[in-house]
Every structure is written in structure tokens, then in C-alpha cells.
Design a protein around this motif. Structure first.
Motif, PDB file in Angstrom:
ATOM      1  N   GLY A 171       3.719  -4.812  -3.970  1.00 52.43           N
ATOM      2  CA  GLY A 171       2.713  -4.241  -3.088  1.00 52.43           C
ATOM      3  C   GLY A 171       2.692  -2.729  -3.030  1.00 52.43           C
ATOM      4  O   GLY A 171       1.827  -2.166  -2.359  1.00 52.43           O
ATOM      5  N   VAL A 172       3.618  -2.067  -3.704  1.00 55.99           N
ATOM      6  CA  VAL A 172       3.557  -0.602  -3.726  1.00 55.99           C
ATOM      7  C   VAL A 172       2.301  -0.196  -4.489  1.00 55.99           C
ATOM      8  O   VAL A 172       2.007  -0.737  -5.563  1.00 55.99           O
ATOM      9  CB  VAL A 172       4.833  -0.019  -4.381  1.00 55.99           C
ATOM     10  N   GLY A 217       0.806  -1.214   0.000  1.00 55.94           N
ATOM     11  CA  GLY A 217       0.000   0.000   0.000  1.00 55.94           C
ATOM     12  C   GLY A 217       0.840   1.266   0.000  1.00 55.94           C
ATOM     13  O   GLY A 217       0.326   2.344  -0.304  1.00 55.94           O
ATOM     14  N   GLU A 218       2.108   1.162   0.340  1.00 53.49           N
ATOM     15  CA  GLU A 218       2.962   2.348   0.343  1.00 53.49           C
ATOM     16  C   GLU A 218       3.168   2.886  -1.074  1.00 53.49           C
ATOM     17  O   GLU A 218       2.944   2.193  -2.057  1.00 53.49           O
ATOM     18  CB  GLU A 218       4.323   2.022   0.978  1.00 53.49           C
ATOM     19  N   THR A 219       3.643   4.137  -1.128  1.00 54.13           N
ATOM     20  CA  THR A 219       3.960   4.780  -2.401  1.00 54.13           C
ATOM     21  C   THR A 219       5.478   4.878  -2.546  1.00 54.13           C
ATOM     22  O   THR A 219       6.199   4.892  -1.552  1.00 54.13           O
ATOM     23  CB  THR A 219       3.371   6.197  -2.441  1.00 54.13           C
ATOM     24  N   LYS A 248       0.014  15.908  -5.092  1.00 53.41           N
ATOM     25  CA  LYS A 248      -1.290  15.390  -5.501  1.00 53.41           C
ATOM     26  C   LYS A 248      -1.440  13.898  -5.146  1.00 53.41           C
ATOM     27  O   LYS A 248      -2.425  13.480  -4.547  1.00 53.41           O
ATOM     28  CB  LYS A 248      -1.456  15.588  -7.018  1.00 53.41           C
ATOM     29  N   VAL A 249      -0.444  13.138  -5.500  1.00 52.53           N
ATOM     30  CA  VAL A 249      -0.558  11.685  -5.340  1.00 52.53           C
ATOM     31  C   VAL A 249      -0.422  11.260  -3.879  1.00 52.53           C
ATOM     32  O   VAL A 249      -1.056  10.304  -3.448  1.00 52.53           O
ATOM     33  CB  VAL A 249       0.497  10.971  -6.226  1.00 52.53           C
ATOM     34  N   CYS A 250       0.425  11.952  -3.124  1.00 53.87           N
ATOM     35  CA  CYS A 250       0.736  11.498  -1.768  1.00 53.87           C
ATOM     36  C   CYS A 250       0.278  12.495  -0.723  1.00 53.87           C
ATOM     37  O   CYS A 250       0.869  12.586   0.362  1.00 53.87           O
ATOM     38  CB  CYS A 250       2.237  11.270  -1.626  1.00 53.87           C
ATOM     39  N   LEU A 274      -4.148   0.377  -1.288  1.00 56.17           N
ATOM     40  CA  LEU A 274      -4.173  -0.649  -2.339  1.00 56.17           C
ATOM     41  C   LEU A 274      -5.460  -0.568  -3.150  1.00 56.17           C
ATOM     42  O   LEU A 274      -5.456  -0.751  -4.369  1.00 56.17           O
ATOM     43  CB  LEU A 274      -4.033  -2.053  -1.733  1.00 56.17           C
ATOM     44  N   LEU A 275      -6.571  -0.287  -2.464  1.00 51.06           N
ATOM     45  CA  LEU A 275      -7.849  -0.192  -3.175  1.00 51.06           C
ATOM     46  C   LEU A 275      -7.908   1.066  -4.039  1.00 51.06           C
ATOM     47  O   LEU A 275      -8.317   1.027  -5.193  1.00 51.06           O
ATOM     48  CB  LEU A 275      -9.011  -0.163  -2.174  1.00 51.06           C
TER      49      LEU A 275
END
Lengths: 347, 347, 347, 347
Positions: free
Chosen positions: A193-194, A170-172, A231-233, B308-309
Motif C-alpha cells: 500500500g505504499v 498511500g504513505e511514502t 519533490k516527491v513528498c 494512492l491515485l
């Protein structure tokens, strides 16, 4: 046999006939099938400062056959070789551990205190045949081709960077540099999983490759990385993971601004000189964790990476954009500085 | 308002009109939109040993509105609520931490020493409205729907299992049990770098779902798990990671045989009684690492899973196979014991 | 030379003259100076179920010289030995890794898939001389005596248990069993940041030794462990770390009651049969983490332990209570079942 | 009441009468008993660049009562306070977390995205009474005195450094800087399994204190640190752990030379400007791991540290060399720049 040889402390390689070597008791003779060009090879080709530093640090002697990323087939066994047989398909680790020092005996043989470097302080693999110590040979799984096998070493650097980043699903992540290792990293982060991988380069060809492989990639000469990260994080206040794969001092000027508090940085690119860092602001108050990288975990990284390939979770071959024969070595080295991903010799 | 109520220590629920509740100072009134049936709800519906144990352990009082997996909209705020506003879309953690005990103050509030359980020792969410303490509310990201939001809690159990398994990219995993949490686990393992996920159930409908989601799934009544593990994990000598999600004593008879030396086991399923384990052979000589699971990390698991979702790395909704209205609760609970994935109420 | 030999599948050893062995190319001949009696030696002396199981699991052939905890001096080198020289003082790892399997190549050579056991499936060290593979020899630091050196192997089991417990400074620990390994564990836990070490045995002699070494130790036949844990670990709700070093099924009846939520258990003692565990209550709801132990990390545990000894942070020799000559082996084995700590042969 | 007040952006404090404050609903009124001078207080006293930077970063308003390391007694409770009662003895965390941001909700409240700083952007504790938010109060265990209690905050920084160093028992450490936090670190490292602690300062008074506390300490103006590290850590090729506690650019010139390959660095001291680092040589090829530090883990560090104190594994009070009354504040601040360990006000 034909080989691409570094003959001395000056620019260029020479393509020439050299004696076909014979394996010592703990070595194997390998018929090379595929071999790729690494940044270190370019340094030696151009004879830049990095090559000079390496030559001194690792006590390099001329002449030597260049090249260290390869795969091939075992065609002759030294008398003490136990774990391989003729016909085995192999790739090779570049770091040759002594097996006896504190580092080797404590699980860090990738950073051996008496390390040899394949293709640097012994002959490498830009040649029809090469001599491979059993201790650094890795048996290729059946469904990994020779070309893919030759990519295990460089992709292994990206894999180790991902391992050291200790990804929480789930991390970026943000990858600086979309050269071959950066592109491998994009693929491996997404497979590990990123949730979102940002990638940056100043070469549009490479930015486009990174996009194709699933990254949110931008050309930092044209687009605003700061706005993108915000924006993304936004919720996390920055990216969780940064992989530095350029070695560019310019990158370090803003790198930590994109990192969230208590974030993780893995440094892979080798800057030529000193880098100025505001430790108080960027490391202490930020609570940053930084890991410097040299080589792949022996053999964890190899097993993990080859398992991802075997199960088809990651594909490496689309990072290869050009293939040459050994005799075309000048053309190949020119290509590297133009639009290209990974450049390979097929032998 | 209408609600599905557990009225006492006997089988069954009752669908009835109850007073619409008002939030206390640290609570919010929520309009429930979607809510799902969990194994614990089934235990209370059937009034089995597990419900009896829970009732005693958590000091449960009757009557109470059942249900705890849900999402909804904030429609009224208690006077002290600070982080939410009317109209916010929320899901909820089930474990209500005290915030004051050693566990809460040391990063383990999911296993609080004075824990309350939403929908067990206070009213739950099988109703048109529910009261939610601010401390367990999780704001839904914009692109997560109500239905998906209601799955965060159960999928969070699978997510935590994956987190505790400390996946190294490339490792292999074996999931016992393809109920909803097992199915979520299959998806999350594949998204988190596991190269091959084996899954086992004795219900063909669920086995087929697991296959559809990417697992190498078998019906252990018909197929040979031993042979499958040997084939898929030959090199490693067994699987790296086992997630036990059935609670079945039968699974424990052979579970450790499939684990590689120094492998990892996460136990999620709650067996009814004692399990016999050969500690010498299966834990010590095996070098096994075992982690027991209860709840999600608050809030790490929630953030990781929702990231993740949000990035579309994992989809949860195809685990839902049946949707009912609250008044159909008997039908819904019957469906759970037939061919089904997750069963939901849409309100 | 004289040796204590296991001649077959029955009770007892024989003290007899055997041929002085010669080292193979990768081996060394060692003059044994000090060697200690381990639980495994006792199993073989008594020929109990544990010895029978080991004999089958590790394909043991009779006759063989018993014993595996020792130190000595290198007096002859095999032709390939590189890292040792005549006169070197050495101790030895008991697990002989193959160096080629997945476990060996991934940092787990202590749990090799093709493991040999020194003194079990090859001749051991209850003799004047012994043959030692170079791969399991550990060079003794100058200020570690032969007697202390012979304790590195068993103390290494305690050290590994401490390593696996992943001690956070300030945590509390409970050691079940005050035999030699339990006593080493008490010392090592106290040296590694544990604030309070509780220790339990049913033998008052050993309880008194544990007290002398700094533990809060009780005889569980006489004193109330439950009350003690409640008093000492009230705030944490139990101990943070439990090391199980008895193998007694009786210990498992209450072991988890003393563990705090989310606590850690390392199992070292080998129970003879199956143990009944309430997984729901004691592992899942408890959030317990359990690690099974077999052997020392090669060579991390050895380096860490010998560094603690070299700096005088831990002393091992006061765990030794009795010293015998080899010819007194019957007396020595009798002593083990009476009041004793570690029992040694001085050769 | 009397208080030491920072009145504006210039050198010095003023000792004056200010109104005795009243607690808000989530606050408590504390009678201050002991309070210590921290480097940040000195920065504000001297009004140096560090104070200017802090003032801007944390939006500091004048005037405010200085001081943040203290202990005292609860004498009045705000209406919402639940976990404390009148008469409770308390110390306090300095970082005031918001409880709502991503960092707070993911276990990193010590590095909150909206952090308040006690004694910086609200009134502190250099006064007879102070207002303490319940959220940052820590109840003192019975056998920890007020003076020791006032040291928990600064010693907590050293404790966190030790925690982040992830000590493997037997490792070696090097502490740069023997101020109060460096001295606490020496004690805590020795209590946490480090085999040998080297310590360096350029002030002989502090070097002598470090020696008294068990370090191998040298004055780097007079003695050769390089030779010392080579001698003590020869086998490991350098120290395993470096704690940087000076903030001096000069230290960074050679710091990495003392670190073994794959070693760990924790940076605690805040350099005033930029530091030049050779990333290639000192981080990448070295395989270094670096963690920047800001604050204590809330509340893990507090519990761990107070457990060490309660069990008498570590003593903090001998780091205190001078005690003053509040009215002597000028004398106290002068003492800090002379021969001194920790300097305290007893109120």
C-alpha cells in the motif's frame, strides 16, 4: 558429507568432509536444497568486529558449519517430532526460542532471553544435510520453490520491517540500502500500500535493481536525495516511513532530515560503533517514532510473507543474481562484494 | 441555473431552474464539473424507508438540490476563505463537522455530534453550481481529473473500510457486495497488501467487474461461497477480513461462518431493520472484532486515497460505466438499477 | 481421592471416590488447594442449554471431574516437564492449545483451532489432586496466595476484557453485570486509568459490592441508567467503553444507547439465543467497535494481571464471599444462586 | 497592566507596565489568575543555548510577555468567537496550529508545520491580562480550580508521554527526572495501570517528592539504579517503559540497559547537543521502540487529563511548592533552581 566450516577465530571458511549428523528427539534431518549467503556469513568469513561481537554475545563455539538461510526436505524425524513428516519441504527460522522466558511467553519469542542462533551457536546449513529443531521449521506451501523458500528468512527481515512500519495505504517510504534485504523491502512496501518508494544506495548495480523493482531509486554519490524527497513528498513535508538497512553512520547524518513530522523509522542495519543523534531536533521536535529490529515475528511474519508469495503479489527470485555449488564457496563470497543481489548455493 | 431538486416527502426529483447561489463568508461558489449518484440519492429518488429515516435523523428541509459526490472549480470566494483561491479544483467531504463538539475535538470529526450533511440538509451538487463550505473542501492534486475527483467521496468509504480493517500484508479478505463501493474496496484491498480478495454479489454484471479488477468473485446465487472460502483460506480457517457492503439481512445469516477465529469485520452496508446475531457463537467464541462505519476520516482518508491515485497504484475510473447530462436524470436513475457500475453526471 | 464428578447428560454432580491419577510425560500431578465455581460449572450442574452446546462443541465425554479455576502445589512431575519443579505453586489456564495450528502460531493460542478445555474435555480440579499439562501451568509469584491464585483464571477474563477495551486514561466505562467477573472488571478498570466506572445489575447484593469496589453502581430495576449515563458522560455523549458481562438479551435492547459515538464494546457474557441488533443505527452510524471475548491471552494476560496483584494495585480476595469444603458441593452450588460474590472450595 | 517581559537577546526579564491588549476577531481577552514557570521560561530568563535555538527555530521577535502555562477568565470576546462566553474559565494549549497544513489535517496539529508558540512568538501570560486565540482555549470543568487549570499544560506533557507509552496494565515504568513533569508522570503512570513506577533524580528534594507520590524513587548519586531495576523487574528482564525527562546526556549512557527486550522509551527531555547511541546493541538487538515527544495531542490529551482530574483519580496541586506574585518574579526564578516542585504566580 561436504560442508563449509568455520574452524576458529580467524579469517575464512574451510570446505571439508564432516560426519553426517543424526537428529535428536525434537529434531529432524534435512537434505539441504538451496541456501543463501547473509551479511552475518560474510562477517564470519571475513572475521570482522561484528563476528567477534556476535561470537561473544551468543557464546559461539568452534568449529561449526556456517549458513542459516535455506530450504530443504525432511528425510529423518526425531522421536518426538509431531508436526512434520518425511518428504515435507521446509525452510527455517534462525532464532531458536527457549519457549519458557518472559519474552517467549508474551508473544516476543523472536527476541527470546535465552536465544540460540541456528548456524551460529549450532551447526548451520552450508552442507549437504543439516539438523533442524522442529520448533524452528516452517513447512513450505506447495507453490513456493526451494530457491524461493531459502529466501523466506532474509525476506522475512524486510517483511518484519514493513510490519513494524505500520503502513497506512498511500504513505511514502524511503529505503536506505539496496542490498538483498533493501530490495525485498522495496517489493514488499510496494505490495503493502505504499504509494511511492524511494531507495538509495552508493552502488549503481543495486540502484538499478531497485529501479527495476519499482522504486524511485538514486545513487546518493551522484544524485541529490534532498531534492528528490522535497519533490516527491512536498505536501507531507518528508517521507512517512524510513527503513534504515545499511548500518552506515554516514546515513544517520541526514536520515531524519528526510522524515516528515511524526514519521516512522525502522532500523535494521547494524552500525559498528556509536551513532551521534540530535535527540532534541531529530526525535523530540520531529515527533519521530523509531523501532529497532531483530528477527522475524514467529510465525506471523512467516505466514504473512508466504501468503504474499503464494498469491503471487510479490516475487522474490529476481533478487537472486548468482548461484554456486558449495565447493565454489570462495568464488561465491568474492561475488558478494562485487555487482550482485542475493548469492545462493544450490546443493 | 439548472438543478435536480427534491421538493418534498414523495417519490422523484424535479429538474428545474433555480437561483444561482452566493457564498457566505466561509463558503465558496463552485462550478460543478462531475457528480456521481450514490445509494442515498437513490433512496431519496425512490423515497424509501432509508430516506425517511435520514430525513428525520438529520432534520432535512424541502426543497433541496440533491447530490453530494462531486468535483468542480472554485469561481467565487467568501470573505473569510483562506486556503483556496479562484480556479482551484476541488472535491468535497459530505459530513460537515461543527468543529466544537467532543467528537470533533478528539479526532472523530467524521462522526460529529452536530453533523450537517452536504446535499441532505443543505443544497447539494446535482446542479451547475453549488455552495461549498471551506471546511469540507479538498483541493484536487494536479493529476487527478474532475471525474476521478468526483469519486473520492464514495471511494473514500471503501478506503476507510480498508483502513479500519487494519490490513496485515498477506491477509485474505471477503467483500460482500460488488456495487461501486464494493468494487472500490476490491481495488483498494489488493493495493494494500491483501493477498487474496474474494468478492460476492448476486448480479453477474457486477461479479464480472469485480473479477476484472482482480477479485476471486462469485455469484452467490450460482456458486458455493462456502466451498470457495474453505479452499482459498483453508490454512487460516476462514478469511481474515470481511467487508459487509450490501446491508442485506440475508448476508448476515452466514457472514460469520466465513470469518476465521479472531478475524475482523467492517460493516458498511446499512440494513433496513434489525439483524439477528448469535453473539455467543459468532462474536464471543469466534473472538470477532467488528467496526461499524460512517464516513471517511477527515482528512486522513482523503490524503491516503489521493496519494494512492496520484502514484497510479489504484485506478478508479473504470468503475464508472455510464455518464449522463443533468437533464437525463431520470434515465440515469433508471440505469442504476440495471447493469451498471458507478453512474455519473458530466456538467 | 475424593472428587465432584459429572457422570452424564443430566442434572447434578456426584461426590465420590475416584482413582488418584498419574501424570503423563508432559503433565504434572497437583495437590489442589483452592478452587472456585464458574458459570460453566453451574451450567453443567444444572445441565442447561449452554452445557449441552459446550458438550457438543468440545466433544465432551462422561464421566469427568468438574471444575477448572484453581491453584495448587506440584507434587509429581512427568518425565518431559522442564519448567516446573516439585513444590512449585501453580494456577492454570483453562484453554489447552495444540501449539500447531494457525491460531497458535500467530499469537492467538487462546483461541486454538483444536482447543481442549481443562475440566470439560479432560478431568478438572474439583478434587484433591488433578493432572495439569505443563503447557497450561502458571507459576504463582511468591506473594500471591493459593486463594488469590485460584482467582487468576476468572479475573483473567475481566483483565482480557480491559485489555481489549484499549483504555485511554481518563475514559469512562459501563459494566453490565456485577457477578464475579463484572466485579473483577470494576476493580481492573479503575486500576487501569478509567476515570469513572458505572456498573449495573438487578441483584442489590451485587450492586452493593460493586459500589464498595469503587463503581457508580445502580440496580437497573430501581434506578434510571439512562439518566445516570447522561449525567456522568454528558460531555462525551455516552460512555467510552461498555463491557457486557450478563449474556442477557434484555441488556442488548438498550446497550448501544449508552455508548458514545465511536465507542468500544467488549462482549463477554454468552447469550443463550440470537440477539436482534439494529446495525445501521447502533453499529454503523454510531461508529461502534465491538470485540467478542473468549479466554485470556496466553500468557500476556496472566503476566499483566499477576503484576497488578503483586504490586497491590488490585485486590481480588474481597470478591470471594463464601468458602466450602468439597463435600459441601450441593450447598455451594445453592449459594451461587443466592446473595454471593465468588464461591470457593478450600481443599 | 503589569507584565514580565523579555526585551532582547540577553539574560533576564523586566517587570513593567505594558498596554492592556485588545482581542482580534478570533481572540479573547483573559484575566490571568494563575500561571506557572516552565523550563522554557527559565531558558529565556537565563538566555541559554536552548532559548537561542528556540528563538531562531520559531522566529521569535522581542519584546514579548513571557509565560505560557496559565488559567484565567474570559472577560472580552473577539467578534468571531463562538464557543466561549464572558465568564468562562479557561486554560490554554501552547502550540498554535495553522489548521491548514498536512499535519493539522491528519490529526497531528500538535506538531503543525507552521506552528506558533504562545508566549514565545506572541505575548504570553506572565501579566494581568493576556490575549488568547479561541483555537487554543480549553474550557475548564467546574471542579478544576484555577491553580489546577494552570497545570494542565505541563501535566499534559506527562499525560502525552503516558499515552505514547501505550501502557498495558501491569507493566513497570522508569522515570528519569523528578522535576514537575517527571512528578506528574509518576502520578499519571500509577493512575494508568502501571504496577510499579521507578523514579530517579540527583536532587534529594525531588526524589522525596516522587516517593511521596508513590514511586520507588532513588537518588542515583547515592543509590544503585542497576540493582534496583534488577530486583524489581527481574522476571521481565528490565522495565517495560522508560520516560526520559531530564535531557541529560549522562542518562543516555545507561538508559537502554534498564529497558527490557522489546521495551518502550518516550523521550521528553531536550538534550543540548548530540547524544551517542549504540544502535546495534541498544535499539536493534534490544528491539526497542522509541517515541519523541513535542506537545500534547490537541485535544485528546486535554480531555483525558481533565477527566482524570474531574474524577479525582489524580491530584496535581501537591506538585506545586511555591507561589509568588508577579512582582516577585526574580525570587520565583531563583527558587526554581533550589528545592522546589512547580513554582507559580498567583495574579
Amino acid at each position: 558429507m561436504k560442508a563449509v566450516v568455520k574452524t576458529g577465530s580467524h579469517k575464512g571458511f574451510i570446505y571439508k568432509e564432516v560426519a553426517k549428523p543424526s537428529p535428536g528427539p525434537n529434531e529432524m534431518l534435512i537434505k539441504v536444497h538451496a541456501t543463501a549467503i547473509c551479511g552475518t556469513d560474510i562477517s564470519y568469513y571475513e572475521w570482522n568486529q561484528s563476528a567477534i561481537d556476535f561470537t561473544s554475545k551468543f557464546n559461539v563455539k568452534f568449529p561449526f558449519v556456517a549458513g542459516h538461510e535455506f530450504s530443504g526436505e525432511v528425510i529423518e524425524l526425531g522421536s518426538n517430532v509431531k508436526s512434520f513428516k518425511i518428504g515435507d519441504r521446509v525452510a527455517a527460522e534462525t532464532h531458536i526460542p527457549c519457549g519458557e522466558c518472559f519474552q517467549c511467553k508474551n508473544g516476543n519469542s523472536h527476541n527470546c532471553m535465552n536465544m540460540g542462533i541456528f548456524g551460529i551457536n549450532c551447526d548451520g546449513c552450508f552442507s549437504e544435510y543439516t539438523i533442524l529443531p522442529e520448533s524452528i521449521a516452517f513447512k513450505l506451501p506447495e507453490n513456493i520453490s526451494f530457491e524461493e523458500g531459502a529466501l523466506l528468512e532474509p525476506a522475512g527481515v524486510a517483511m518484519r520491517a514493513v510490519e513494524e512500519a505500520d503502513v497506512q495505504p498511500g504513505e511514502t517510504a524511503l529505503v536506505f540500502g539496496c542490498g538483498a534485504i533493501g530490495l525485498f523491502a522495496v517489493k514488499l512496501l510496494l505490495a503493502s500500500g505504499v504509494s511511492k518508494v524511494l531507495a538509495v544506495d552508493i552502488d549503481q548495480y543495486r540502484v538499478d535493481m531497485a529501479k527495476r523493482f519499482g522504486a524511485i531509486a538514486i545513487n546518493s554519490l551522484e544524485d541529490d536525495l534532498d531534492a528528490l524527497v522535497k519533490k516527491v513528498c512536498e505536501k507531507r513535508g518528508g517521507v512517512d516511513i524510513i527503513l534504515e538497512m545499511t548500518g552506515s553512520p554516514k546515513v544517520y547524518e541526514t536520515l531524519f532530515d528526510y522524515l516528515r513530522l511524526e514519521g516512522k523509522v525502522v532500523t535494521v542495519g547494524h552500525p559498528g560503533g556509536e551513532i551521534s543523534i540530535n535527540i532534541t531536533k531529530n526525535i523530540n521536535l520531529k515527533g519521530a517514532k523509531i523501532k529497532g529490529l531483530f528477527g522475524r515475528r514467529i510465525w506471523n511474519t512467516w505466514y504473512n510473507l508466504s501468503s504474499l508469495l503464494e498469491s503471487d503479489k510479490v516475487k522474490l527470485l529476481d533478487v537472486v543474481t548468482h548461484r554456486f555449488s558449495l565447493s565454489q564457496f570462495e568464488e561465491a563470497f568474492e561475488q558478494v562484494s562485487k555487482d550482485s543481489g542475493k548469492v545462493m548455493f544450490i546443493i
